[in-house]
Write a protein that holds these residues in place. Structure first.
Motif, mmCIF file in Angstrom:
data_model
loop_
_atom_site.group_PDB
_atom_site.id
_atom_site.type_symbol
_atom_site.label_atom_id
_atom_site.label_comp_id
_atom_site.label_asym_id
_atom_site.label_seq_id
_atom_site.Cartn_x
_atom_site.Cartn_y
_atom_site.Cartn_z
ATOM 1 N N THR A 85 36.916 37.377 39.433
ATOM 2 C CA THR A 85 36.022 37.184 38.279
ATOM 3 C C THR A 85 35.497 38.516 37.750
ATOM 4 O OG1 THR A 85 34.173 36.872 39.817
ATOM 5 C CG2 THR A 85 35.291 34.888 39.047
ATOM 6 N N LEU A 88 34.891 38.670 33.966
ATOM 7 C CA LEU A 88 33.666 37.970 33.583
ATOM 8 C C LEU A 88 32.472 38.921 33.617
ATOM 9 C CD1 LEU A 88 31.358 35.798 33.568
ATOM 10 C CD2 LEU A 88 31.947 35.357 35.955
ATOM 11 N N GLU A 162 39.828 38.829 28.875
ATOM 12 C CA GLU A 162 40.852 38.472 29.863
ATOM 13 C C GLU A 162 42.242 38.649 29.279
ATOM 14 O OE1 GLU A 162 41.932 38.173 33.316
ATOM 15 O OE2 GLU A 162 39.852 37.476 33.159
ATOM 16 N N ASN A 189 36.879 32.621 33.636
ATOM 17 C CA ASN A 189 36.117 33.797 33.214
ATOM 18 C C ASN A 189 35.384 33.552 31.901
ATOM 19 O OD1 ASN A 189 36.602 35.466 35.394
ATOM 20 N ND2 ASN A 189 38.503 36.282 34.549
#
Length: 581
Positions: A85, A88, A162, A189
């Motif tokens: 992640t 994120l 992403e 994400n």
């Protein structure tokens, strides 16, 4: 792919739990409101820690696309990959801190990923930097005045960030890996960024709503405490005021002092903070001596010598009139963590209002000693109804526009300070009278936006002396009576010109006019009318005649097309000559 989705969902939960805890930390909440280099460095450090946690809690993917779970993935073979992640966190860092924070967090997160992979996959460094730079730039562009971009926009930015990572992975690691991880990583994400920013925005919105509620409380308190603070700082008025403040706020204790003694203390610690006794705490002594507000976030900072004092945090603000500190307003909590910026803003608003109320009380007391009967009569025109109407307007406005309400509150304070200064002088600079009019009209425009247009035609020095309220009374009279039933095209013109040795002041409006039967009575006698008594005009006219003679009396011309009120003020010869030159 589904198994990877479930595993990443678990990792996402860790990040969101940490995010929730982070937003509840006061230090972080202060950082996101600042735009200093120190704040950005602190945000970089915080979000870098989050990216490291994201890397460490990632899911290892072997060369043959097998998923390996470990509690902490500290290292992995160069042949393997990792789903995590990190993007994120980089997305949120960019949105919260801007392109600098986003790109630096991306750089540091990418470096850690390279180290984690035994110094392989160096492409994660530029890809992470680009992701942070993109989300930071886009976030700044899309940021609203009091909140970060909406949740769905944040989710879209997460997908884009992403996508940048997937582009680099596809180029350097192949499309097989991309096909395996693209859907779960993009989905989770983006959801994570959505939730993370939603948590922050929810706090900001709740804080604004809380400020609105507390400002409403400030205005209600102002209404309830006005009769007591107008009596001045004494034991009886301070006790009543403290009881009201304590009842309508969340503070555990409230106190008021003069420059030497405690006048009242209600709530925790009242067993040793006693009225008529000397001020105990070092904090209060410093505020009274310096005239500057102070905040204590720990019991030791309060400096109470009583060993069992329960007070753990405090706000102490000076009560000032005409720049002189008369005493202090003190508000306490028994738990240090309960003192937040919201309470600080609330207390500052209270102190400002109470200082104005004290000034009003002092002015009223001084007016009793003034021998000029007309000044006394004018002082009585400081109408509490206008004060209460303004309070109600600002109170309602706080629910829709906090900043506009705060501006109106400052204008209200300016208006009453000008009123109080005016009752102690027979002449004031024209500039000061204009500021008084501007404060009054600003408050009226807040109540009735775009209803009035005020223009000036000033053809003299703005420091020339004029009677206090000579413009404000006429403008207020026009606002109240000239435009009955009209919501637009309500114009008021203020003209000040020099005519030889005199100053001609005129206030005109394009209102409905004054009935002919009333024109000769206005300014000369009090009227019994449903719309007003004309007392202010009588007082102004009598003051003009008393100061300058009969030639300076109010001259009123009115027709259905509007009304003009004029006055002639003689100038001292030196001023007239200087103005003429």
């Amino acid at each position: 792919m589904f198994n990877l989705f479930v595993l990443l969902l678990q990792r996402l939960g860790i990040i969101l739990v940490l995010a929730f805890l982070l937003v509840n930390v006061r230090f972080f909440r202060q950082l996101i409101k600042q735009n200093t280099l120190q704040a950005k460095c602190a945000l970089i450090a915080i979000f870098t820690i989050f990216t490291v946690i994201s890397n460490l809690t990632g899911v290892e993917i072997t060369r043959n696309n097998t998923l390996i779970q470990t509690p902490f993935l500290t290292a992995l073979p160069q042949s393997d990959s990792i789903a995590n992640t990190r993007t994120l966190v980089i997305t949120v860092a960019g949105i919260v801190g801007g392109p600098l924070v986003g790109s630096v967090v991306g750089l540091l997160g990418g470096i850690h990923r390279v180290i984690q992979g035994n110094f392989s996959d160096f492409f994660y460094i530029p890809s992470s930097i680009l992701a942070g730079l993109f989300t930071g730039t886009a976030g700044n562009y899309l940021k609203k005045s009091n909140a970060y971009p909406g949740s769905w926009i944040t989710a879209a930015l997460g997908v884009c960030a992403e996508g940048i990572q997937m582009l680099f992975i596809g180029i350097f690691s192949g499309l097989t890996l991309v096909r395996l991880i693209i859907v779960p990583m993009m989905l989770l994400n983006s959801i994570g960024a959505f939730v993370f920013i939603s948590i922050i925005n929810a706090y900001l919105v709740n804080e604004q709503q809380l400020k609105a509620v507390q400002t409403h409380d400030v205005l209600s308190l102002a209404d309830k405490t006005l009769p007591y603070f107008r009596q001045g700082l004494n034991i009886n008025s301070a006790q009543k005021a403290c009881e009201i403040i304590k009842k309508y706020t969340n503070f555990d204790a409230v106190g008021i002092t003069d420059r030497v003694n405690v006048l009242a203390h209600v709530g925790a610690g009242q067993d040793h903070h006693l009225a008529k006794e000397a001020v105990l705490t070092d904090l209060s002594k410093h505020v009274i001596a310096s005239g500057e507000a102070r905040y204590a976030y720990h019991k030791d900072e309060i400096g109470c010598p009583h060993a069992g004092c329960p007070l753990a945090s405090a706000i102490v603000l000076p009560l000032k009139v005409n720049g002189k500190t008369l005493g202090a307003l003190k508000m306490y909590f028994t738990k240090a963590e309960r003192l937040t910026p919201v309470e600080e803003n609330l207390a500052a608003g209270l102190a400002s209002i109470f200082s104005s109320q004290l000034a009003l009380g002092i002015a009223e007391e001084q007016s009793k000693l003034v021998s000029d009967a007309e000044i006394k009569a004018l002082q009585a025109q400081i109408n509490p109804h206008f004060f209460f109407n303004a309070i109600n307007t600002i109170s309602a406005l706080m629910r829709t526009d906090v900043e506009k309400a705060r501006t109106a509150l400052l204008q209200l304070s300016t208006f009453f300070r000008s009123s109080l200064q005016g009752v102690r002088e027979t002449q004031i600079p024209l500039q000061q009278e204009r500021e008084h009019v501007n404060s009054y009209m600003s408050l009226e425009q807040t109540r009735f936006p775009n209803k009035y247009q005020v223009t000036y035609d000033i053809q003299t020095n703005d420091q020339v002396k004029v009677p206090p309220f000579c413009l404000q009374v006429l403008v207020e009279n026009a606002v109240k009576h000239a435009f009955v039933g009209r919501k637009t095209n309500n114009q008021i013109k203020i003209s000040v010109k020099q005519l030889q040795q005199s100053l001609l002041i005129a206030v005109s409006d394009n209102g409905i006019g004054i009935p002919a039967a009333l024109v000769n009575k206005l300014g000369n006698q009090v009227l019994n009318s449903a719309t007003g008594t004309g007392t202010a005009l009588v007082n102004l006219n009598h003051r003009l005649i008393g100061l300058y003679g009969h030639d300076s009396r109010l001259q009123i011309n009115s027709s259905p097309a509007g009304t003009t009120v004029k006055m002639l003020i003689p100038l001292p010869e030196t001023i007239a000559a200087a103005t003429k030159n």
